[in-house]
Design a protein around this motif. Structure first.
Motif, PDB file in Angstrom:
ATOM      1  N   VAL A   7       0.846  -1.193   0.000  1.00 47.52           N
ATOM      2  CA  VAL A   7       0.000   0.000   0.000  1.00 47.52           C
ATOM      3  C   VAL A   7       0.883   1.245   0.000  1.00 47.52           C
ATOM      4  CG1 VAL A   7      -1.805   1.272   1.226  1.00 47.52           C
ATOM      5  CG2 VAL A   7      -1.754  -1.236   1.310  1.00 47.52           C
ATOM      6  N   ILE A   8       0.637   2.132  -0.975  1.00 42.96           N
ATOM      7  CA  ILE A   8       1.344   3.409  -1.037  1.00 42.96           C
ATOM      8  C   ILE A   8       0.299   4.515  -0.913  1.00 42.96           C
ATOM      9  CG2 ILE A   8       2.857   4.923  -2.383  1.00 42.96           C
ATOM     10  CD1 ILE A   8       4.191   2.259  -1.731  1.00 42.96           C
ATOM     11  N   ALA A  30      -8.081   9.253  -0.826  1.00 41.71           N
ATOM     12  CA  ALA A  30      -8.436   9.263   0.588  1.00 41.71           C
ATOM     13  C   ALA A  30      -8.526  10.696   1.088  1.00 41.71           C
ATOM     14  CB  ALA A  30      -7.392   8.489   1.394  1.00 41.71           C
ATOM     15  N   HIS A  31      -9.531  10.945   1.922  1.00 39.03           N
ATOM     16  CA  HIS A  31      -9.708  12.250   2.561  1.00 39.03           C
ATOM     17  C   HIS A  31      -9.189  12.209   3.996  1.00 39.03           C
ATOM     18  CE1 HIS A  31     -12.516  13.939  -0.511  1.00 39.03           C
ATOM     19  NE2 HIS A  31     -12.581  12.659  -0.790  1.00 39.03           N
ATOM     20  N   GLY A  32      -8.870  11.011   4.489  1.00 38.89           N
ATOM     21  CA  GLY A  32      -8.393  10.836   5.853  1.00 38.89           C
ATOM     22  C   GLY A  32      -7.990   9.388   6.100  1.00 38.89           C
ATOM     23  N   ARG A  33      -7.505   9.142   7.314  1.00 40.95           N
ATOM     24  CA  ARG A  33      -7.048   7.790   7.679  1.00 40.95           C
ATOM     25  C   ARG A  33      -8.130   6.736   7.529  1.00 40.95           C
ATOM     26  NH1 ARG A  33      -4.503   9.390  13.374  1.00 40.95           N
ATOM     27  NH2 ARG A  33      -6.556  10.333  13.455  1.00 40.95           N
ATOM     28  N   VAL A  36      -8.263   5.376   4.051  1.00 39.57           N
ATOM     29  CA  VAL A  36      -7.152   4.456   3.772  1.00 39.57           C
ATOM     30  C   VAL A  36      -7.455   3.083   4.377  1.00 39.57           C
ATOM     31  CG1 VAL A  36      -4.694   4.003   4.103  1.00 39.57           C
ATOM     32  CG2 VAL A  36      -5.466   6.345   3.664  1.00 39.57           C
ATOM     33  N   ALA A  37      -7.897   3.061   5.618  1.00 35.82           N
ATOM     34  CA  ALA A  37      -8.232   1.799   6.271  1.00 35.82           C
ATOM     35  C   ALA A  37      -9.329   1.058   5.524  1.00 35.82           C
ATOM     36  CB  ALA A  37      -8.644   2.049   7.727  1.00 35.82           C
ATOM     37  N   GLU A  38     -10.325   1.783   5.044  1.00 34.20           N
ATOM     38  CA  GLU A  38     -11.423   1.152   4.315  1.00 34.20           C
ATOM     39  C   GLU A  38     -10.933   0.581   2.977  1.00 34.20           C
ATOM     40  OE1 GLU A  38     -15.057  -0.478   3.723  1.00 34.20           O
ATOM     41  OE2 GLU A  38     -14.256   0.388   5.572  1.00 34.20           O
ATOM     42  N   ILE A  52      -6.812  -2.140  11.551  1.00 29.62           N
ATOM     43  CA  ILE A  52      -5.671  -1.995  10.657  1.00 29.62           C
ATOM     44  C   ILE A  52      -4.626  -1.078  11.280  1.00 29.62           C
ATOM     45  CG2 ILE A  52      -4.924  -1.134   8.409  1.00 29.62           C
ATOM     46  CD1 ILE A  52      -7.713  -1.910   7.370  1.00 29.62           C
ATOM     47  N   ASP A  53      -3.369  -1.537  11.276  1.00 22.75           N
ATOM     48  CA  ASP A  53      -2.262  -0.732  11.785  1.00 22.75           C
ATOM     49  C   ASP A  53      -1.674   0.077  10.628  1.00 22.75           C
ATOM     50  OD1 ASP A  53      -0.074   0.405  12.974  1.00 22.75           O
ATOM     51  OD2 ASP A  53       0.948  -1.492  13.417  1.00 22.75           O
ATOM     52  N   LEU A  54      -2.078   1.329  10.521  1.00 26.25           N
ATOM     53  CA  LEU A  54      -1.619   2.177   9.433  1.00 26.25           C
ATOM     54  C   LEU A  54      -0.162   2.599   9.595  1.00 26.25           C
ATOM     55  CD1 LEU A  54      -4.773   4.406   8.882  1.00 26.25           C
ATOM     56  CD2 LEU A  54      -4.028   2.423   7.541  1.00 26.25           C
TER      57      LEU A  54
END
Length: 77
Positions: A7-8, A30-33, A36-38, A52-54
């Protein structure tokens, strides 16, 4: 040559969105974390977006800032 994580998260755009690629394919902006998790959950990289550990360097590479960077720095973009 070193491999990148699957994932980049690319640097923020002037609109505050960040392009996300998974295995080299663009999956969205993505508009936020949470976005990204979704994306990771939808791609099957984690069963539950909340778990999820971002910060996992083997999973996510953050370019142009970390998971809390959603605006372009002055002089960039």
């Amino acid at each position: 040559m070193a491999e990148h994580p699957p994932v980049i998260v690319h640097p923020p755009s002037s609109s505050g969105r960040r392009r996300v690629t998974i295995h080299g394919q663009i999956v969205g902006l993505a508009h936020g974390r949470g976005d990204v998790a979704e994306f990771l959950r939808h791609a099957g990289l984690a069963p539950d977006a909340e778990d999820i550990d971002l910060d996992a360097p083997g999973l996510v590479e953050w370019r142009g800032g970390d998971k809390d960077t959603w605006t372009v720095s002055e002089g960039e973009g």
